[in-house]
Scaffold this motif. Structure first.
Motif, PDB file in Angstrom:
ATOM      1  N   VAL A 138       0.873  -1.164   0.000  1.00 45.55           N
ATOM      2  CA  VAL A 138       0.000   0.000   0.000  1.00 45.55           C
ATOM      3  C   VAL A 138       0.912   1.216   0.000  1.00 45.55           C
ATOM      4  O   VAL A 138       1.833   1.305   0.821  1.00 45.55           O
ATOM      5  CB  VAL A 138      -0.916   0.047   1.241  1.00 45.55           C
ATOM      6  N   GLY A 151       0.894   5.657  -0.421  1.00 50.86           N
ATOM      7  CA  GLY A 151      -0.005   6.799  -0.381  1.00 50.86           C
ATOM      8  C   GLY A 151       0.640   8.017   0.229  1.00 50.86           C
ATOM      9  O   GLY A 151       1.850   8.058   0.468  1.00 50.86           O
ATOM     10  N   TRP A 200       4.384   7.756  -0.877  1.00 52.67           N
ATOM     11  CA  TRP A 200       4.242   6.910  -2.063  1.00 52.67           C
ATOM     12  C   TRP A 200       5.393   5.921  -2.217  1.00 52.67           C
ATOM     13  O   TRP A 200       5.696   5.465  -3.308  1.00 52.67           O
ATOM     14  CB  TRP A 200       4.058   7.756  -3.328  1.00 52.67           C
ATOM     15  N   TYR A 231       5.037  -1.366   4.666  1.00 54.81           N
ATOM     16  CA  TYR A 231       3.745  -1.276   3.980  1.00 54.81           C
ATOM     17  C   TYR A 231       3.512  -2.424   3.006  1.00 54.81           C
ATOM     18  O   TYR A 231       2.635  -2.350   2.159  1.00 54.81           O
ATOM     19  CB  TYR A 231       3.617   0.081   3.279  1.00 54.81           C
ATOM     20  N   LEU A 265      -4.256   6.530  10.295  1.00 64.01           N
ATOM     21  CA  LEU A 265      -4.522   7.199   9.022  1.00 64.01           C
ATOM     22  C   LEU A 265      -5.757   8.076   9.162  1.00 64.01           C
ATOM     23  O   LEU A 265      -6.628   7.827   9.983  1.00 64.01           O
ATOM     24  CB  LEU A 265      -4.710   6.188   7.897  1.00 64.01           C
ATOM     25  N   TYR A 281      -4.427   6.879  -1.580  1.00 68.68           N
ATOM     26  CA  TYR A 281      -3.609   5.675  -1.562  1.00 68.68           C
ATOM     27  C   TYR A 281      -3.823   4.908  -2.853  1.00 68.68           C
ATOM     28  O   TYR A 281      -4.755   5.173  -3.615  1.00 68.68           O
ATOM     29  CB  TYR A 281      -3.952   4.785  -0.361  1.00 68.68           C
ATOM     30  N   LYS A 282      -2.948   3.946  -3.105  1.00 64.26           N
ATOM     31  CA  LYS A 282      -3.140   2.970  -4.175  1.00 64.26           C
ATOM     32  C   LYS A 282      -2.309   1.742  -3.842  1.00 64.26           C
ATOM     33  O   LYS A 282      -1.491   1.751  -2.925  1.00 64.26           O
ATOM     34  CB  LYS A 282      -2.793   3.539  -5.549  1.00 64.26           C
ATOM     35  N   TYR A 283      -2.544   0.676  -4.583  1.00 60.78           N
ATOM     36  CA  TYR A 283      -1.811  -0.564  -4.369  1.00 60.78           C
ATOM     37  C   TYR A 283      -0.690  -0.666  -5.399  1.00 60.78           C
ATOM     38  O   TYR A 283      -0.887  -0.384  -6.580  1.00 60.78           O
ATOM     39  CB  TYR A 283      -2.732  -1.776  -4.517  1.00 60.78           C
TER      40      TYR A 283
END
Length: 127
Positions: free
Chosen positions: A51, A53, A58, A64, A82, A88-90
């Motif tokens: 993850v 973000g 990033w 993570y 959080l 966020y993104k995967y």
């Protein structure tokens, strides 16, 4: 303790988990005394998933990296502290060693509906 249980995996694998939306994605929860977000994503052919973000610049660090839960291909990670609204993104590593990024998402409260006006600056694009 995992948010996505073995029983969830069984139901999902049988195609009869009618509340899968309550498990997959990002959800605000309390784990013990810590409040945070649990991330669950189905990536059955992935080698690794992270993850990334605003909360970690990033960067896909070991902290993570998500844990694979059994053979069903669901990955999970709990991140404490959080805040709602963070992006966020995967980051998905394929079996071939390529890296894919799943589209941007915004952390939301459980009952909050999609708000296109507030998210107009978030590009809905897969990288």
């Amino acid at each position: 303790m995992f948010h996505f249980t073995e029983y969830d995996g069984h139901l999902f694998g049988e195609g009869v988990h009618y509340n899968i939306y309550e498990k997959l994605g990002a959800h605000f929860i309390k784990q013990g005394r810590k409040a945070g977000v649990v991330f669950d994503v189905w990536a059955p052919h992935a080698k690794n998933v992270w993850v990334v973000g605003e909360f970690n610049n990033w960067e896909a660090s070991g902290e993570y990296q998500m844990e694979r839960l059994g053979d069903i291909g669901v990955y999970e990670l709990f991140v404490p502290s959080l805040k709602e609204g963070m992006l966020y993104k995967y980051r998905i590593e394929t079996a071939d060693g390529e890296f894919l990024y799943k589209e941007f998402k915004r952390l939301r409260g459980y009952r909050e509906q999609y708000d296109a006006e507030r998210d107009k600056g978030v590009k809905q694009k897969t990288y």
